[in-house]
Design an enzyme around this catalytic site. Structure first.
Site, mmCIF file in Angstrom:
data_model
loop_
_atom_site.group_PDB
_atom_site.id
_atom_site.type_symbol
_atom_site.label_atom_id
_atom_site.label_comp_id
_atom_site.label_asym_id
_atom_site.label_seq_id
_atom_site.Cartn_x
_atom_site.Cartn_y
_atom_site.Cartn_z
ATOM 1 N N HIS A 111 68.798 -62.294 -11.770
ATOM 2 C CA HIS A 111 68.902 -63.647 -12.321
ATOM 3 C C HIS A 111 69.735 -64.515 -11.384
ATOM 4 C CE1 HIS A 111 70.463 -66.347 -15.832
ATOM 5 N NE2 HIS A 111 69.456 -66.912 -15.200
ATOM 6 N N SER A 147 65.600 -65.916 -17.417
ATOM 7 C CA SER A 147 66.918 -66.342 -17.894
ATOM 8 C C SER A 147 67.325 -65.599 -19.151
ATOM 9 C CB SER A 147 66.889 -67.827 -18.253
ATOM 10 O OG SER A 147 66.446 -68.581 -17.193
ATOM 11 N N GLU A 194 73.089 -62.381 -11.541
ATOM 12 C CA GLU A 194 73.259 -61.457 -12.662
ATOM 13 C C GLU A 194 72.175 -60.388 -12.481
ATOM 14 O OE1 GLU A 194 72.700 -63.645 -16.356
ATOM 15 O OE2 GLU A 194 74.388 -62.673 -17.298
ATOM 16 N N ASN A 210 73.512 -66.934 -20.035
ATOM 17 C CA ASN A 210 72.888 -67.895 -20.947
ATOM 18 C C ASN A 210 73.260 -67.693 -22.404
ATOM 19 O OD1 ASN A 210 71.645 -69.619 -19.144
ATOM 20 N ND2 ASN A 210 70.126 -68.046 -18.677
#
Ligand code: NAD
Length: 295
Positions: free
Chosen positions: A139, A118, A151, A189
């Site tokens: 991701h 992450s 991602e 994130n």
């Protein structure tokens, strides 16, 4: 690509294995814990049952999908000969680096090694291998079978060939890949976690209660799920690790993990996976009630 291995059979690993098996890849799902492998099998089966109910697949297709996944504790010949390995183990740089070293040593040179991290630097993970051109971030979002985004994180060393293969593969999985550069927390994130951290601070400051904070963000900002419930779904330990990576990497106090978050992780209140987070999930996810410590 035909053979895919997924290392780590927790929240994310089981969903990643499910998606590839549904698209007719042969998949190995590897974990140190037999209990977690059994839980992963149960989760995949339940998620496929839901798809049967929605008439997306039938029972025979469900059995075929499960039969394509081997659940195992060893990095065996299948893993060694995989075209792509996706690491989805605990969010710890040291653990990931150890696994990438081992995979680099074991696998054929053309195997692409991807991390579902992450927030941890893909560059730092890639440096543990002798194939930096074949290392990339992939991701996935939680819950993997439902969420459309991947991602894709490239480093300065990731080859165009690897990037193209992973972008095409992601599209083949019926996901939308978005290519980003290797910064702490990437895009998703870096933006999401400060919001979750602030929601927890808002709760700690007693501005309002758990379900009230979530309701404000759902009805006021059209978020499909409130930030505190989302934190439960992500896992509070995972949220804490990501904030630590953001704080260390971007050197700004706005990423400093909130004290309440740290306390809850220390108390083993990790969200859905431990049945207790901001909400209590003993009676299932749908019947969530607020954790007693906040009532
Ligand atoms: N939870 C989320 O919403 C989410 C979303 C996107 C990405 N991620 C990332 O995905 C990764 C996995 O997260 P998760 O939520 O699935 O974690 P999790 O805690 O649910 O599962 C991790 C699994 O890895 C296994 N494991 C640990 N060390 C291992 C090893 N050396 N070899 C094999 N298995 C090992 C554990 O037994 C466990 O089953 C993390 O990097 C996390 O940051 C999580």
């Amino acid at each position: 690509m035909k053979k895919i291995s997924v290392i780590g059979a927790g929240t994310m690993g089981n969903g990643i294995a499910h998606c590839f098996a549904q698209k007719e890849f042969e998949v190995a799902l590897v974990d140190l814990s037999i209990e977690n492998l059994n839980n992963a099998k149960t989760t995949i089966s339940k998620n496929l049952d839901r798809m049967i109910k929605k008439e997306i697949i039938n029972l025979q297709q469900k059995e075929l999908i499960i039969s394509r996944i081997s659940f195992q504790t060893e990095l065996n010949d299948f893993v060694k000969n995989s075209d792509l390995i996706i690491e989805a183990v605990t969010e710890s740089k040291n653990v990931k680096i150890q696994i990438f070293k081992e995979l680099d040593h074991l696998c054929k040179p053309e195997t692409i090694l991807a991390s579902n991290t992450s927030s941890i630097s893909i560059n730092d993970i890639a440096k543990a291998t002798n194939r930096q051109n074949n290392v990339i971030g992939m991701h996935f979002m939680n819950p993997v079978p439902i969420m459309k985004l991947i991602e894709v994180i490239k480093t300065n060393q990731t080859s165009e060939n690897t990037i193209n293969k992973i972008m095409q593969l992601s599209t083949f999985l019926e996901k939308k890949p978005v290519l980003v550069n290797d910064f702490p927390g990437f895009v998703a994130n870096r933006i999401l976690l400060p919001m979750i951290n602030e929601a927890i601070q808002t709760l700690e400051d007693q501005v309002s209660g758990v379900s009230e904070i979530d309701t404000v963000m759902m009805l006021g900002m059209s978020h499909p799920m409130g930030p505190l419930q989302l934190a439960d779904f992500i896992g509070l330990d995972v949220c804490l690790s990501i904030l630590e990576v953001l704080h260390d990497g971007l050197k700004h106090d706005k990423y400093k993990p909130n004290r309440l978050l740290i306390e809850m992780v220390e108390d083993g209140e990790l969200g859905v996976k431990s049945k207790q987070g901001f909400y209590n999930y003993e009676n299932g996810i749908k019947n969530k009630i607020v954790n007693k410590r906040f009532t």
